[in-house]
Scaffold this motif. Sequence first.
Motif, mmCIF file in Angstrom:
data_model
loop_
_atom_site.group_PDB
_atom_site.id
_atom_site.type_symbol
_atom_site.label_atom_id
_atom_site.label_comp_id
_atom_site.label_asym_id
_atom_site.label_seq_id
_atom_site.Cartn_x
_atom_site.Cartn_y
_atom_site.Cartn_z
ATOM 1 N N PRO A 111 16.198 -21.942 2.808
ATOM 2 C CA PRO A 111 15.716 -21.424 0.952
ATOM 3 C C PRO A 111 17.305 -22.389 0.844
ATOM 4 C CG PRO A 111 16.949 -19.647 2.371
ATOM 5 C CD PRO A 111 16.655 -20.721 3.267
ATOM 6 N N LEU A 112 18.405 -22.473 1.696
ATOM 7 C CA LEU A 112 19.737 -23.248 0.712
ATOM 8 C C LEU A 112 20.134 -24.311 -0.270
ATOM 9 C CD1 LEU A 112 22.752 -22.919 1.741
ATOM 10 C CD2 LEU A 112 22.086 -25.048 3.138
ATOM 11 N N LEU A 113 18.572 -25.372 0.099
ATOM 12 C CA LEU A 113 18.776 -26.083 -0.991
ATOM 13 C C LEU A 113 17.918 -25.415 -2.724
ATOM 14 C CD1 LEU A 113 18.396 -29.732 0.611
ATOM 15 C CD2 LEU A 113 20.203 -28.811 0.320
ATOM 16 N N ARG A 114 17.582 -24.796 -1.862
ATOM 17 C CA ARG A 114 16.138 -24.141 -3.672
ATOM 18 C C ARG A 114 17.694 -23.572 -3.925
ATOM 19 N NH1 ARG A 114 12.250 -24.778 0.207
ATOM 20 N NH2 ARG A 114 12.518 -22.452 1.135
ATOM 21 N N LEU A 115 18.157 -23.043 -3.303
ATOM 22 C CA LEU A 115 19.613 -21.786 -3.249
ATOM 23 C C LEU A 115 20.432 -22.220 -4.456
ATOM 24 C CD1 LEU A 115 20.667 -18.670 -4.670
ATOM 25 C CD2 LEU A 115 21.936 -19.212 -1.640
ATOM 26 N N LEU A 116 20.598 -23.265 -3.688
ATOM 27 C CA LEU A 116 21.869 -24.201 -4.697
ATOM 28 C C LEU A 116 21.336 -25.152 -6.225
ATOM 29 C CD1 LEU A 116 24.772 -25.633 -4.320
ATOM 30 C CD2 LEU A 116 23.741 -27.889 -3.468
ATOM 31 N N ARG A 117 20.003 -24.581 -6.141
ATOM 32 C CA ARG A 117 19.402 -25.725 -6.803
ATOM 33 C C ARG A 117 19.557 -24.741 -7.788
ATOM 34 N NH1 ARG A 117 13.609 -26.383 -7.476
ATOM 35 N NH2 ARG A 117 13.490 -24.369 -6.976
ATOM 36 N N ASP A 118 19.107 -22.953 -7.561
ATOM 37 C CA ASP A 118 18.868 -22.056 -8.832
ATOM 38 C C ASP A 118 20.170 -21.472 -9.442
ATOM 39 O OD1 ASP A 118 16.255 -22.726 -8.510
ATOM 40 O OD2 ASP A 118 16.328 -20.893 -7.026
ATOM 41 N N LEU A 119 21.459 -21.474 -8.314
ATOM 42 C CA LEU A 119 22.542 -21.603 -8.771
ATOM 43 C C LEU A 119 23.346 -22.843 -9.691
ATOM 44 C CD1 LEU A 119 24.064 -19.877 -5.024
ATOM 45 C CD2 LEU A 119 23.680 -18.726 -7.365
ATOM 46 N N GLN A 120 23.108 -23.378 -9.208
ATOM 47 C CA GLN A 120 23.786 -24.862 -10.587
ATOM 48 C C GLN A 120 22.781 -24.336 -12.098
ATOM 49 O OE1 GLN A 120 22.006 -28.070 -8.831
ATOM 50 N NE2 GLN A 120 23.749 -28.525 -7.522
ATOM 51 N N ILE A 121 21.795 -24.006 -12.595
ATOM 52 C CA ILE A 121 20.667 -23.496 -12.964
ATOM 53 C C ILE A 121 21.576 -22.541 -13.842
ATOM 54 C CG2 ILE A 121 19.322 -22.485 -14.106
ATOM 55 C CD1 ILE A 121 16.979 -24.833 -12.577
ATOM 56 N N GLU A 122 21.468 -21.172 -13.193
ATOM 57 C CA GLU A 122 22.355 -20.139 -12.943
ATOM 58 C C GLU A 122 23.462 -20.311 -14.168
ATOM 59 O OE1 GLU A 122 23.972 -15.991 -11.284
ATOM 60 O OE2 GLU A 122 22.205 -16.956 -10.445
ATOM 61 N N LYS A 123 24.032 -21.009 -13.429
ATOM 62 C CA LYS A 123 26.100 -20.370 -13.844
ATOM 63 C C LYS A 123 26.258 -22.127 -14.639
ATOM 64 C CE LYS A 123 26.625 -18.217 -10.339
ATOM 65 N NZ LYS A 123 27.836 -16.809 -10.200
ATOM 66 N N ASP A 124 25.063 -22.462 -15.690
ATOM 67 C CA ASP A 124 25.786 -23.375 -16.901
ATOM 68 C C ASP A 124 24.672 -23.307 -17.203
ATOM 69 O OD1 ASP A 124 26.439 -25.347 -18.221
ATOM 70 O OD2 ASP A 124 26.212 -27.191 -16.547
ATOM 71 N N PRO A 125 23.931 -22.650 -18.014
ATOM 72 C CA PRO A 125 22.759 -23.081 -18.180
ATOM 73 C C PRO A 125 22.354 -23.602 -19.731
ATOM 74 C CG PRO A 125 23.865 -20.740 -19.438
ATOM 75 C CD PRO A 125 24.608 -21.041 -18.098
ATOM 76 N N LYS A 126 24.463 -23.928 -20.414
ATOM 77 C CA LYS A 126 24.183 -24.640 -21.489
ATOM 78 C C LYS A 126 24.428 -25.829 -21.315
ATOM 79 C CE LYS A 126 26.150 -20.556 -24.092
ATOM 80 N NZ LYS A 126 27.330 -20.048 -24.621
ATOM 81 N N GLY A 127 25.159 -26.139 -20.944
ATOM 82 C CA GLY A 127 25.483 -27.883 -20.397
ATOM 83 C C GLY A 127 26.861 -27.664 -20.913
#
Length: 359
Positions: A250-266
């Motif tokens: 799940p490592l890369l999917r986890l990395l993707r999900d955290l990128q989205i979670e930590k910066d939802p606005k841009g």
Amino acid sequence: MVTTRFSTIVTLDQGTPIDVHYFAEGAANVVFILYSKRGIRTLDDDFGQPGTTTKDGVLRIDPRLKGKLLRLRKDLPFTASVADSKRHFEEQIKHLFPAESLVEQLLCNVTCGFVVKCNEELRSLEGHKLRPEKRLGVYLAEGEPYATAITDMRSDDQHACYEFKPKWLAQSPTAPPDSKRCRTCALRAMRANKEARSPERTDFCPLTLVDGNQDHLASTLGRALRHSKGALLHLLDFAQQLIPFFEKSPLLRLLRDLQIEKDPKGILKADPSHVDFMTAMTIRDCTLFLKIPYYEGTGAQIEARLGDLDLKTPDGNKAEYWRQIEQQLIDEGWYTATEHKTSTKAEDDPVCLLSRKAA
């Protein structure tokens, strides 16, 4: 401001019985290999109680440094102190991932004299034209009291080592809804046009690492490994080994999900000094290190760890730079593939998953 206190594993000074040899460097840090005074043939017995010697009289190295490389910070205005990066790692990064998925970071005290010795190595390499040209003239911060001992992810007798940056595994939140390029592919296209170069065989779209399509994953891993600093021996065999590994991991999917979670606005809407946004930028620029068995059936396992997780701060006008790049990608049509090319070499990029879906 450092709020967390850390214990150091060892103090490295001019009297420490180790030799350091340059291994690699990036924009902010230099990594050194640690050897005993025996030379490059460091043996298991060379690690032991500090102050003791081996049977043949070699002073032993602290055993906590076994299996480690040493990373030191460059003297640049935009690099966070080692203590600040360590605090951010402990408080904001470490709990997000399984321990076995991260390059370990152990804090070391370093004296000015020790860092001076490492800088002498860099200057010697420059004198022999053995240092990358774009890194010349920049040295280690001799006033920095800390360094980090990190997991050694080099090739060994059983494994080949590869590394690459997964980059932005999700689209930029402020990209146009009709985008035909993801953020990484849009930036690459813009830079290729500016530099008047054609797409390269090593270019890959990060979205294809996590879209669940096995064919996309196979193609992308092949491209990513070609771009890696690792040896190219058995390249296709290694890529085939990695496909089932990443389908299960799940490592890369986890990395993707955290990128989205930590910066939802841009970047155009977020507060760049907020710890979540800095974490998002940090994990968008981390490196994936892979150790892949040379041969299947030997019992050796694939090892995958994320490293280069130094804090990405908005200091040094970086926030303004990030905003400028994002606005340029939008305004000039690099996301939507409606840009005006100034170079005939900058051909249409068929790599991005979004452009394939739009075709």
